[in-house]
Design a protein around this motif. Structure first.
Motif, PDB file in Angstrom:
ATOM      1  N   ALA A 168       0.835  -1.210   0.000  1.00  0.00           N
ATOM      2  CA  ALA A 168       0.000   0.000   0.000  1.00  0.00           C
ATOM      3  C   ALA A 168       0.863   1.251   0.000  1.00  0.00           C
ATOM      4  N   GLN A 201       1.144   4.133  -2.968  1.00  0.00           N
ATOM      5  CA  GLN A 201       0.877   5.543  -2.678  1.00  0.00           C
ATOM      6  C   GLN A 201       2.034   6.428  -3.141  1.00  0.00           C
ATOM      7  N   GLY A 257      -7.156   1.934   1.805  1.00  0.00           N
ATOM      8  CA  GLY A 257      -6.272   3.039   2.136  1.00  0.00           C
ATOM      9  C   GLY A 257      -6.966   4.222   2.769  1.00  0.00           C
TER      10      GLY A 257
END
Length: 325
Positions: free
Chosen positions: A126, A130, A275
């Motif tokens: 994740a 990002q 997220g």
């Protein structure tokens, strides 16, 4: 009177003149060294005073930050206009120009990994996604973004197996000046200048958006303190559900009292993914940036302040201008 008397008097006069010249040179050197020592002592005293002023400014900033945070246990809202602006502190012998920012509103480089019970760092997908989404919004080509993000993750993780686009020790040890990866959390953003794929141009573009919080956690973006120009930080969490333009509009539509829950701000987005759970309404980390001027001495400092503790404390300090950080 003998014929040698004038010659002897001339020789004596010449000796006296030579001695006077030597004494003049010695006196000039001594005066120059005394002036240099005086200037060095003055600069040292001014720099010591500047550090004391910087410490005082830290205490004042922590008091003002704590007052802002203590206004509500539910949310952190900058009602007094403390964040994101320069404010001067006049002093008897100089000035302090200080600025406080929400230090969680950034991409935390240490979110590229997660730590297990044994303290080993392993890749967090994740966080990797990002960082790549943020670089995409900053117009960094995807191929270069993949190399940089993988290489930063390899720089932090505990293993020595490179990611598909990354680099471990073998890649760096073959350079003219060999070095190794850190294998630990990043302490200062400037460390990533050494990773594969990073250039001065990419670093200059990325630096304002990055931070190195002392925790391996996803960036705690506070929707209540995020500025409109920081919309890419919100969009990077879920770019499909929340593109930059929509993130900017969401921030612009923030109610004056702030949101009590992140779900209130993100309600109706749909398809946000896991997220969006990292979006916060309270802040823990704040960054104090200050320039202290005393006489001719100039001191620049950044201090990471942790208000998660009572009383707040400085978790990290960095000295030097922005070009050295």
């Amino acid at each position: 009177m003998s014929m040698g008397d004038p010659e002897e008097r001339g020789a004596a006069l010449l000796s006296v003149l030579l001695l006077v010249a030597v004494m003049a040179v010695i006196a000039a050197v001594m005066l120059d060294r005394l002036n240099l020592a005086t200037r060095l002592a003055g600069n040292g005293q001014a720099m010591t005073q500047a550090r004391l002023y910087a410490t005082s400014a830290e205490s004042l900033a922590m008091a003002r930050i704590k007052a802002m945070v203590d206004q509500s246990q539910e949310r952190t809202v900058d009602r007094g206009g403390l964040l994101g602006r320069d404010f001067p502190l006049p002093l008897p012998r100089g000035t302090v120009m200080a600025r406080v920012d929400d230090a969680g509103n950034c991409f935390n480089l240490n979110s590229l990994v997660e730590q297990d019970a044994q303290g080993r760092n392993t890749l967090r997908v994740a966080g990797l996604n990002q960082m790549r989404a943020l670089m995409r919004s900053l117009a960094i080509p995807e191929a270069e973004a993949a190399i940089i993000s993988d290489s930063v993750a390899d720089w932090i993780d505990s293993d020595n197996a490179p990611a598909p686009n990354g680099a471990e020790d073998d890649s760096y040890q073959g350079r003219p000046v060999p070095y190794r990866t850190a294998g630990r959390l990043i302490g200062d953003v400037s460390e990533i200048r050494a990773v594969r794929g990073m250039t001065p141009q990419f670093y200059e573009r990325l630096r304002p958006w990055l931070c190195a919080l002392p925790v391996a956690q996803l960036s705690p973006i506070n929707i209540n303190t995020l500025r409109a120009d920081q919309a890419p930080l919100l969009a990077m969490i879920s770019p499909a559900a929340l593109p930059v333009d929509r993130a900017r509009a969401l921030i612009a539509g923030r109610p004056a009292p702030g949101w009590a829950k992140a779900e209130d701000a993100l309600r109706g987005l749909g398809g946000g993914g896991d997220g969006t759970g990292q979006v916060q309404v309270r802040s823990r980390w704040f960054l104090l940036t200050q320039t202290v001027t005393v006489d001719s001495a100039v001191l620049e400092e950044q201090a990471l302040i942790d208000v998660g503790l009572n009383p707040p404390r400085v978790a990290f300090r960095a000295w030097g201008d922005r070009f050295s950080r």
